[in-house]
Design a protein around this motif. Structure first.
Motif, PDB file in Angstrom:
ATOM      1  N   GLY A   1       0.842  -1.313  -0.019  1.00 19.66           N
ATOM      2  CA  GLY A   1       0.119   0.024   0.124  1.00 19.66           C
ATOM      3  C   GLY A   1       1.055   1.211  -0.014  1.00 19.66           C
ATOM      4  N   GLU A   2       0.211   2.323  -0.088  1.00 22.68           N
ATOM      5  CA  GLU A   2       1.048   3.573  -0.190  1.00 22.68           C
ATOM      6  C   GLU A   2       1.469   3.954   1.000  1.00 22.68           C
ATOM      7  OE1 GLU A   2      -0.942   6.944  -2.201  1.00 22.68           O
ATOM      8  OE2 GLU A   2      -1.923   5.682  -3.471  1.00 22.68           O
ATOM      9  N   PHE A   3       2.589   4.739   1.090  1.00 25.47           N
ATOM     10  CA  PHE A   3       3.120   5.228   2.379  1.00 25.47           C
ATOM     11  C   PHE A   3       2.159   5.793   3.157  1.00 25.47           C
ATOM     12  CE2 PHE A   3       5.768   7.367   5.232  1.00 25.47           C
ATOM     13  CZ  PHE A   3       6.366   6.351   6.028  1.00 25.47           C
ATOM     14  N   ASP A   4       1.162   6.555   2.740  1.00 24.71           N
ATOM     15  CA  ASP A   4       0.231   7.505   3.506  1.00 24.71           C
ATOM     16  C   ASP A   4      -0.666   6.590   4.556  1.00 24.71           C
ATOM     17  OD1 ASP A   4       0.890   9.728   2.157  1.00 24.71           O
ATOM     18  OD2 ASP A   4      -1.062   9.747   0.767  1.00 24.71           O
ATOM     19  N   MET A   5      -0.923   5.241   4.085  1.00 27.76           N
ATOM     20  CA  MET A   5      -1.494   4.463   4.785  1.00 27.76           C
ATOM     21  C   MET A   5      -0.684   3.803   6.121  1.00 27.76           C
ATOM     22  SD  MET A   5      -4.668   4.661   4.073  1.00 27.76           S
ATOM     23  CE  MET A   5      -5.219   3.560   5.494  1.00 27.76           C
ATOM     24  N   THR A   6       0.568   3.599   5.615  1.00 30.45           N
ATOM     25  CA  THR A   6       1.602   3.156   6.652  1.00 30.45           C
ATOM     26  C   THR A   6       1.888   4.197   7.754  1.00 30.45           C
ATOM     27  OG1 THR A   6       2.720   1.836   4.968  1.00 30.45           O
ATOM     28  CG2 THR A   6       3.775   2.174   6.862  1.00 30.45           C
ATOM     29  N   LEU A   7       2.115   5.449   7.216  1.00 30.98           N
ATOM     30  CA  LEU A   7       2.161   6.451   8.184  1.00 30.98           C
ATOM     31  C   LEU A   7       1.025   6.750   9.165  1.00 30.98           C
ATOM     32  CD1 LEU A   7       3.743   8.843   9.211  1.00 30.98           C
ATOM     33  CD2 LEU A   7       2.698  10.369   7.343  1.00 30.98           C
ATOM     34  N   GLU A   8      -0.489   6.580   8.520  1.00 33.71           N
ATOM     35  CA  GLU A   8      -1.591   6.667   9.455  1.00 33.71           C
ATOM     36  C   GLU A   8      -1.393   5.410  10.333  1.00 33.71           C
ATOM     37  OE1 GLU A   8      -6.451   6.255   8.758  1.00 33.71           O
ATOM     38  OE2 GLU A   8      -5.185   7.282   7.179  1.00 33.71           O
ATOM     39  N   ARG A   9      -1.113   4.448   9.954  1.00 34.12           N
ATOM     40  CA  ARG A   9      -1.172   3.150  10.867  1.00 34.12           C
ATOM     41  C   ARG A   9      -0.068   3.388  11.989  1.00 34.12           C
ATOM     42  NH1 ARG A   9      -0.935   0.231   6.064  1.00 34.12           N
ATOM     43  NH2 ARG A   9       1.207  -0.796   6.828  1.00 34.12           N
ATOM     44  N   ALA A  10       1.072   4.054  11.681  1.00 35.56           N
ATOM     45  CA  ALA A  10       2.048   4.147  12.756  1.00 35.56           C
ATOM     46  C   ALA A  10       1.355   5.332  13.788  1.00 35.56           C
ATOM     47  CB  ALA A  10       3.443   4.915  12.134  1.00 35.56           C
ATOM     48  N   ILE A  11       0.637   6.395  13.326  1.00 32.99           N
ATOM     49  CA  ILE A  11       0.132   7.241  14.177  1.00 32.99           C
ATOM     50  C   ILE A  11      -0.693   6.544  14.895  1.00 32.99           C
ATOM     51  CG2 ILE A  11      -1.271   9.492  14.340  1.00 32.99           C
ATOM     52  CD1 ILE A  11       0.107  10.365  11.828  1.00 32.99           C
ATOM     53  N   ILE A  12      -1.580   5.775  14.731  1.00 31.76           N
ATOM     54  CA  ILE A  12      -2.688   5.089  15.518  1.00 31.76           C
ATOM     55  C   ILE A  12      -2.077   4.165  16.397  1.00 31.76           C
ATOM     56  CG2 ILE A  12      -4.449   3.102  15.215  1.00 31.76           C
ATOM     57  CD1 ILE A  12      -5.337   4.492  12.530  1.00 31.76           C
ATOM     58  N   GLU A  13      -0.691   3.316  15.840  1.00 31.57           N
ATOM     59  CA  GLU A  13      -0.276   2.626  16.826  1.00 31.57           C
ATOM     60  C   GLU A  13       0.307   3.352  18.070  1.00 31.57           C
ATOM     61  OE1 GLU A  13       1.867  -1.168  17.668  1.00 31.57           O
ATOM     62  OE2 GLU A  13       0.358  -0.845  16.314  1.00 31.57           O
TER      63      GLU A  13
END
Length: 164
Positions: free
Chosen positions: A78-90
């Motif tokens: 997936g795009e990095f945007d979603m990875t960044l969002e997952r990291a913030i949520i984590e």
């Protein structure tokens, strides 16, 4: 790494906390010594000093290069945007707990006595070890940055939902 629950401690070793982690004994019980939290004050202060909108603008500017680098790492999920969002949520899922945090010996280190805390990901435990004040600072800034990035608050964990 954070989006997968892993800690980036290896990459951040040069800016690691000083002094060493300390515990406090009370009879047979072992607790985190609150002075250990101060080891992370400079990290929380650095994060707190970020301008959320400026950070989002910088991310937008660098996004093509970030996407290229992410692809070279073989990350195709997936795009990095979603990875960044997952990291913030984590990081936003880390509880803020005032008071004593009991530990138990675990080899040459310690583990959390509370199973819910011990079940956190490595990344979450790393943030948790910064102490309640620093966790609040980091999470507050992450919420600001998430908003500036256009992440809807409805997709972020509510600060009131913590079971502690």
């Amino acid at each position: 790494r954070i989006a997968r629950g892993e800690t980036p401690v290896a990459e951040l070793k040069a800016v690691g906390p000083i002094p060493r982690f300390r515990v406090r004994n009370a009879g047979d019980d072992v607790f985190i010594d609150p002075s250990s939290y101060r080891r992370y004050d400079r990290h929380a202060a650095a994060i707190s000093s970020l301008d959320a909108r400026g950070t989002a603008r910088l991310y937008a500017t660098l996004k093509p290069r970030i996407a290229d680098a992410y692809g070279r790492l073989g990350k195709r999920d997936g795009e990095f945007d979603m990875t960044l969002e997952r990291a913030i949520i984590e990081m936003l899922e880390v509880p803020v707990i005032e008071g004593d945090i009991e530990l138990v010996p675990h080899g040459v280190v310690y583990a959390f006595a509370d199973e819910r805390l011990q079940a956190m990901s490595a990344a979450q435990k790393q943030l948790f070890r910064m102490g309640p004040q620093n966790v609040r600072v980091v999470q507050g800034k992450l919420r600001e940055i998430a908003t500036a990035l256009g992440i809807p608050p409805s997709r972020l964990p509510s600060p009131e939902r913590r079971p502690y």
